[in-house]
Design a protein around this motif. Structure first.
Motif, PDB file in Angstrom:
ATOM      1  N   VAL A 110       2.603   1.648  -3.375  1.00 39.59           N
ATOM      2  CA  VAL A 110       1.769   2.285  -4.482  1.00 39.59           C
ATOM      3  C   VAL A 110       1.447   3.718  -4.180  1.00 39.59           C
ATOM      4  CG1 VAL A 110      -0.599   2.073  -5.319  1.00 39.59           C
ATOM      5  CG2 VAL A 110       0.813   0.030  -4.943  1.00 39.59           C
ATOM      6  N   GLU A 111       1.461   3.910  -3.017  1.00 35.52           N
ATOM      7  CA  GLU A 111       1.108   5.686  -2.627  1.00 35.52           C
ATOM      8  C   GLU A 111       2.380   6.273  -3.200  1.00 35.52           C
ATOM      9  OE1 GLU A 111       0.536   5.699   1.411  1.00 35.52           O
ATOM     10  OE2 GLU A 111      -1.427   4.993   1.199  1.00 35.52           O
ATOM     11  N   ASN A 158       7.761   2.626 -16.456  1.00 39.83           N
ATOM     12  CA  ASN A 158       7.104   1.581 -15.916  1.00 39.83           C
ATOM     13  C   ASN A 158       7.681   0.729 -14.919  1.00 39.83           C
ATOM     14  OD1 ASN A 158       5.000   1.889 -18.265  1.00 39.83           O
ATOM     15  ND2 ASN A 158       6.624   1.073 -19.728  1.00 39.83           N
ATOM     16  N   GLN A 162       3.642   4.289 -14.107  1.00 40.44           N
ATOM     17  CA  GLN A 162       2.693   2.925 -14.487  1.00 40.44           C
ATOM     18  C   GLN A 162       3.230   1.934 -13.817  1.00 40.44           C
ATOM     19  OE1 GLN A 162       2.033   2.369 -18.646  1.00 40.44           O
ATOM     20  NE2 GLN A 162       0.534   0.633 -18.347  1.00 40.44           N
ATOM     21  N   LEU A 163       2.442   1.355 -12.946  1.00 39.78           N
ATOM     22  CA  LEU A 163       2.834   0.219 -12.182  1.00 39.78           C
ATOM     23  C   LEU A 163       2.113  -1.325 -12.620  1.00 39.78           C
ATOM     24  CD1 LEU A 163       2.137   1.619  -8.483  1.00 39.78           C
ATOM     25  CD2 LEU A 163       4.277   1.458  -9.895  1.00 39.78           C
ATOM     26  N   SER A 164       3.053  -2.313 -12.415  1.00 38.95           N
ATOM     27  CA  SER A 164       2.584  -3.663 -12.616  1.00 38.95           C
ATOM     28  C   SER A 164       2.930  -4.304 -11.500  1.00 38.95           C
ATOM     29  CB  SER A 164       3.260  -4.149 -14.086  1.00 38.95           C
ATOM     30  OG  SER A 164       3.167  -5.715 -13.931  1.00 38.95           O
ATOM     31  N   ASP A 201       2.618   5.753  -7.749  1.00 41.48           N
ATOM     32  CA  ASP A 201       1.142   5.853  -8.366  1.00 41.48           C
ATOM     33  C   ASP A 201       1.166   7.010  -9.336  1.00 41.48           C
ATOM     34  OD1 ASP A 201      -0.900   4.691  -9.259  1.00 41.48           O
ATOM     35  OD2 ASP A 201      -2.293   5.550  -7.930  1.00 41.48           O
ATOM     36  N   SER A 202       1.354   7.953  -8.804  1.00 41.87           N
ATOM     37  CA  SER A 202       1.001   9.373  -9.745  1.00 41.87           C
ATOM     38  C   SER A 202       2.074   9.468 -10.625  1.00 41.87           C
ATOM     39  CB  SER A 202       1.085  10.584  -8.633  1.00 41.87           C
ATOM     40  OG  SER A 202       2.274  10.795  -7.944  1.00 41.87           O
ATOM     41  N   LYS A 214       0.783  -1.151  -0.162  1.00 40.31           N
ATOM     42  CA  LYS A 214      -0.033   0.033  -0.094  1.00 40.31           C
ATOM     43  C   LYS A 214       0.821   1.191  -0.035  1.00 40.31           C
ATOM     44  CE  LYS A 214      -3.510   2.357   2.533  1.00 40.31           C
ATOM     45  NZ  LYS A 214      -4.696   2.318   3.745  1.00 40.31           N
TER      46      LYS A 214
END
Length: 61
Positions: free
Chosen positions: A16-17, A53, A24-26, A20-21, A13
């Protein structure tokens, strides 16, 4: 170009924070073959940077 933060070891979590902005996440999961069910917290165990990416490999502990 934005500097890519190292998020290995962080909870998913939070990672990702942080990413994220701008990227691009995988996200891919990996688990121990001995693990019968997913429990505990999910953490980033590996990060692959490819321009904007980012691939995060995560596991549960």
């Amino acid at each position: 170009m934005n500097k890519i933060p190292d998020v290995v070891g962080l909870e998913l979590k939070r990672a990702v924070e942080m990413l994220d902005s701008a990227f691009q996440l995988s996200i891919k999961e990996t688990n121990s073959p001995k693990l019968k069910e997913v429990t505990g917290e999910c953490r980033v165990v590996k990060q692959k940077n490819m321009n904007h990416n980012i691939e995060l490999i995560v596991s549960y502990f």
